[in-house]
Design a protein around this motif. Sequence first.
Motif, PDB file in Angstrom:
ATOM      1  N   GLN A  99      14.987  39.797  34.723  1.00 34.22           N
ATOM      2  CA  GLN A  99      15.561  38.451  34.834  1.00 34.22           C
ATOM      3  C   GLN A  99      16.711  38.426  35.847  1.00 34.22           C
ATOM      4  O   GLN A  99      16.818  37.490  36.640  1.00 34.22           O
ATOM      5  N   ASN A 100      17.573  39.438  35.809  1.00 35.36           N
ATOM      6  CA  ASN A 100      18.670  39.505  36.783  1.00 35.36           C
ATOM      7  C   ASN A 100      18.116  39.542  38.203  1.00 35.36           C
ATOM      8  O   ASN A 100      18.612  38.842  39.089  1.00 35.36           O
ATOM      9  N   PHE A 101      17.089  40.365  38.426  1.00 39.31           N
ATOM     10  CA  PHE A 101      16.467  40.456  39.748  1.00 39.31           C
ATOM     11  C   PHE A 101      15.868  39.112  40.163  1.00 39.31           C
ATOM     12  O   PHE A 101      16.040  38.661  41.296  1.00 39.31           O
ATOM     13  N   ALA A 102      15.150  38.452  39.236  1.00 45.58           N
ATOM     14  CA  ALA A 102      14.494  37.178  39.556  1.00 45.58           C
ATOM     15  C   ALA A 102      15.519  36.110  39.922  1.00 45.58           C
ATOM     16  O   ALA A 102      15.329  35.365  40.897  1.00 45.58           O
ATOM     17  N   VAL A 103      16.616  36.015  39.170  1.00 49.82           N
ATOM     18  CA  VAL A 103      17.658  35.022  39.477  1.00 49.82           C
ATOM     19  C   VAL A 103      18.312  35.352  40.811  1.00 49.82           C
ATOM     20  O   VAL A 103      18.472  34.484  41.670  1.00 49.82           O
ATOM     21  N   ARG A 104      18.689  36.609  41.008  1.00 52.89           N
ATOM     22  CA  ARG A 104      19.328  37.015  42.258  1.00 52.89           C
ATOM     23  C   ARG A 104      18.429  36.687  43.449  1.00 52.89           C
ATOM     24  O   ARG A 104      18.855  36.095  44.440  1.00 52.89           O
ATOM     25  N   SER A 105      17.170  37.042  43.343  1.00 50.29           N
ATOM     26  CA  SER A 105      16.211  36.817  44.426  1.00 50.29           C
ATOM     27  C   SER A 105      16.016  35.330  44.715  1.00 50.29           C
ATOM     28  O   SER A 105      16.005  34.910  45.870  1.00 50.29           O
ATOM     29  N   ALA A 106      15.879  34.544  43.663  1.00 51.05           N
ATOM     30  CA  ALA A 106      15.631  33.107  43.841  1.00 51.05           C
ATOM     31  C   ALA A 106      16.865  32.385  44.377  1.00 51.05           C
ATOM     32  O   ALA A 106      16.797  31.688  45.386  1.00 51.05           O
ATOM     33  N   TYR A 107      17.997  32.546  43.720  1.00 54.08           N
ATOM     34  CA  TYR A 107      19.181  31.771  44.064  1.00 54.08           C
ATOM     35  C   TYR A 107      19.699  32.121  45.452  1.00 54.08           C
ATOM     36  O   TYR A 107      20.259  31.282  46.139  1.00 54.08           O
ATOM     37  N   ARG A 108      19.513  33.379  45.875  1.00 50.05           N
ATOM     38  CA  ARG A 108      19.955  33.764  47.218  1.00 50.05           C
ATOM     39  C   ARG A 108      19.090  33.131  48.304  1.00 50.05           C
ATOM     40  O   ARG A 108      19.539  33.002  49.437  1.00 50.05           O
ATOM     41  N   ARG A 109      17.868  32.761  47.994  1.00 52.22           N
ATOM     42  CA  ARG A 109      16.979  32.154  48.986  1.00 52.22           C
ATOM     43  C   ARG A 109      17.174  30.643  49.116  1.00 52.22           C
ATOM     44  O   ARG A 109      16.737  30.046  50.084  1.00 52.22           O
TER      45      ARG A 109
END
Length: 184
Positions: A99-109
């Motif tokens: 979940q941390n990876f998914a949020v980081r990946s999405a929000y940074r894009r």
Amino acid sequence: ADDELVVARFAQGWIPYRDQPRWWQLVPSLALVPLQQREIVRRFRPHIVVTVTKSMNIAARYSLAFANRGELSWVVREGNNTGAMIDHESPGGFVRRLQNFAVRSAYRRADRVVAISNGVGDALSRRFGIDPARLTTIHNAVDVATARTRATEPATDVPRQPFVVAGGRLAAQNGFDLLIRAFA
């Protein structure tokens, strides 16, 4: 028409859009939600896409991956302490890291991240590495003039003993159970 409801044609009715669906209902949604979002974007070709809630923001990362981002801006709106939600939902291990990876990946894009408060924005920046220059805080709207006027009116039917007033959804996230225990 202004009152028209737009519904994705793909897998219509297959996704349980409600709080905390069962895991067997959630698994197909991981693939279906981004495909439905992608269908809507292709059909309407918007200039701006605004997504709200952690799950829809993550899904948009995948649905917009192949969109022509030169013609499309993506705004993520976050109204919760996302890190605290993840910690509550996944007390540890692989699911939390995912979940941390998914949020980081999405929000940074996203082109812009809108937070409901400075605290939510700061937490997103610290935990997920969101550039503060791409964060904007937009508080929930409050009619200040009406609030000031109502504050000067005398209170009626006020209980004689101490009491607490609280507003919000009756959900564990809002902590009314803690408020009641603290008041007691």
